[in-house]
Enzyme design. Structure first.
Site, short mmCIF file in Angstrom:
data_model
loop_
_atom_site.label_atom_id
_atom_site.label_comp_id
_atom_site.label_asym_id
_atom_site.label_seq_id
_atom_site.Cartn_x
_atom_site.Cartn_y
_atom_site.Cartn_z
N ASP A 161 0.83 -1.21 0.00
CA ASP A 161 0.00 0.00 0.00
C ASP A 161 0.87 1.27 0.00
OD1 ASP A 161 -2.46 1.31 0.04
OD2 ASP A 161 -3.21 0.22 1.79
N GLU A 194 -1.00 1.61 -5.20
CA GLU A 194 -0.54 3.00 -5.13
C GLU A 194 -1.63 3.94 -5.62
OE1 GLU A 194 1.47 6.22 -7.44
OE2 GLU A 194 0.16 4.57 -8.04
N TRP A 195 -2.80 3.35 -5.94
CA TRP A 195 -4.03 4.08 -6.29
C TRP A 195 -3.94 4.86 -7.61
CZ3 TRP A 195 -2.57 6.62 -1.19
CH2 TRP A 195 -2.64 5.70 -0.15
N GLY A 196 -2.89 4.61 -8.39
CA GLY A 196 -2.77 5.30 -9.68
C GLY A 196 -2.18 6.69 -9.58
N ASP A 216 -10.16 3.63 -3.43
CA ASP A 216 -10.83 2.39 -2.99
C ASP A 216 -12.24 2.25 -3.56
OD1 ASP A 216 -8.54 2.11 -1.56
OD2 ASP A 216 -9.50 2.10 0.41
C1 GLA Z 1 -6.00 1.45 1.46
C2 GLA Z 1 -6.12 0.44 0.32
C3 GLA Z 1 -7.24 -0.54 0.66
C4 GLA Z 1 -6.97 -1.23 1.99
C5 GLA Z 1 -6.75 -0.21 3.08
C6 GLA Z 1 -6.24 -0.84 4.37
O1 GLA Z 1 -7.10 2.27 1.55
O2 GLA Z 1 -6.36 1.07 -0.89
O3 GLA Z 1 -7.41 -1.48 -0.37
O4 GLA Z 1 -5.82 -2.03 1.84
O5 GLA Z 1 -5.78 0.77 2.69
O6 GLA Z 1 -6.04 0.08 5.38
#
Ligand code: GLA
Length: 403
Positions: A161, A194-196, A216
């Site tokens: 993450d 890394e969410w992009g 998310d």
């Molecule tokens: C981030 C990630 C999620 C999850 C949470 C856990 O938000 O994007 O998929 O792993 O952390 O805290």
């Protein structure tokens, strides 16, 4: 004396010169590593986060592994049982990570052994920063130590993450953990989360086996900002992930986030759309529900082997949208053997008649085709490959077209 000094200097210089090409090669390696050979099709499995968040414990993971074997999920391809955030306890005095003694009293190694005994693979979670998103110790500064620990525990998959990373450079931070996983000597799928933010699709092909492309997922079809601002409904994720289709392929996938199927926030039609779109996008299929207590509808969606086969097609093509008319969309995904998966997607709240032309499907004019409906599990005959049907609100119709 001066001559001896000169000789020593010359020898040192010569040694250095010999060393130069080797140094140059290793510098290059940092930016272009060979792929690790894993995840030739999108990873499939289960992850604790979407349903259990920080309430995960070893009992839940064991029950889930049992249910994955008993429900047929394992045999349908769901392999990795992944503990997400909040499994960690403190670091020991010499820096090794420990498991939370309340939630995981038997330790992670025993849990990994249990998961393996069920014919499944085991996955774990960490973070490139000082702390995970749930506030547990992250791996920054402990990458090699952590990778070795996971390998010794028997981990087969790491989700990594991006919380609390300060001004770390994402490309560098993920490369360090990729190197550490290689150095551990165990085959570990590297799932980048890394969410992009730093566009990993542009640089992570040989770093990770998948990379999240968005914030998310929320258990919701299309309500923007229903939950927290970093959460997105299915349709938003689809629109962010779809344009990246050319970056995916065997060993390196765009990850549209874990599934919400069965978590209760969407209708069966919406969950079928969610699942079908993830399969069309060759996204990892990581179930995020309570597998030990799922109902028959959830089971029938997650276990639709014909849809799973589209996701897992060895060609590794990510499907994409080829036509959009208001709420009506046509998607195609090329398959091995010259076939095509075709998805008719109705984003609207009323039924819609949607037609995919042979041209949109990429079918030679007039060439006949066998068409199969993968939700009705029925051959719908031969045609010249244009497909038309009425699609329920927020729903899909999905077909395989074959020569
Ligand atoms: C981030 C990630 C999620 C999850 C949470 C856990 O938000 O994007 O998929 O792993 O952390 O805290």
């Amino acid at each position: 004396m001066a001559r001896i000094v000169r000789l020593v200097l010359w020898l040192a210089l010569a040694a250095n010169l010999v060393g130069v090409p080797a140094l140059a090669e290793s510098t290059q390696e940092v930016v272009a590593k060979a792929p690790n050979g894993l995840a030739q099709t999108p990873p499939m499995g289960w992850n604790s986060w979407n349903k259990f968040a920080c309430n995960v414990n070893e009992q839940t993971v064991r029950e889930t592994a049992d249910a994955m074997a008993a429900s047929g999920m394992r045999d349908a391809g769901y392999q990795y049982v992944v503990i997400d955030d909040c499994w960690q306890g403190p670091r020991s005095a010499d820096g090794f990570i420990t498991a939370d003694p309340q939630k995981f009293p038997s330790g992670i190694k025993a849990l990994a052994d249990y998961v393996h005994s069920k014919g499944l693979k085991f996955g774990i979670y960490s973070d490139a920063g000082r702390l995970t998103c749930g506030g547990r110790p992250g791996s920054q500064g402990h990458e090699y130590q952590d990778a070795l620990t996971y390998a010794r525990w028997g981990a087969d998959y790491l989700k990594y993450d991006w919380c609390s990373t300060g001004d770390r450079n994402a490309q560098e931070a993920y490369a360090v953990m990729a190197d550490a996983l290689r150095a551990s000597g165990r085959a570990i799928v590297f799932s980048m989360c890394e969410w992009g933010t730093a566009k990993p699709w542009l640089w992570a092909k040989n770093t990770g086996n998948s990379w999240r492309t968005t914030g998310d997922i929320a258990d919701d079809f299309d309500t923007p900002h229903k939950g927290r601002e970093w959460e997105h409904p299915v349709t938003t994720i689809v629109d962010l992930n779809e344009p990246l289709w050319s970056y995916a392929g065997p060993g390196h996938w765009n990850d549209a986030d874990m599934l919400e199927v069965g978590n209760g926030g969407m209708t069966p039609a919406e969950y079928r759309s969610h699942f079908s779109l993830w399969a069309m996008m060759a996204s990892p299929l990581i179930a995020g529900n309570d597998v030990a207590h799922m109902d028959e509808t959830t089971r029938s969606i997650l276990l639709n082997r014909e849809v799973i086969a589209v996701d897992q097609d060895p060609l590794g093509n990510q499907g994409h949208r080829v036509a959009k008319d208001g709420n009506s969309e046509v998607w195609v995904k090329a398959l091995t053997g010259g076939g095509m998966a075709v998805l008719l997607f109705n984003r609207g709240a009323t039924p819609a008649t949607i037609r995919a032309t042979a041209e949109q499907i990429g079918w030679p004019a007039g060439a006949h085709a066998r068409v199969r409906d993968v939700w009705a599990h029925k051959d719908v005959g031969r045609s010249a490959a244009s497909i038309q049907t009425t699609v329920e609100p927020h729903g899909v119709a999905m077909f395989i077209v074959q020569p």
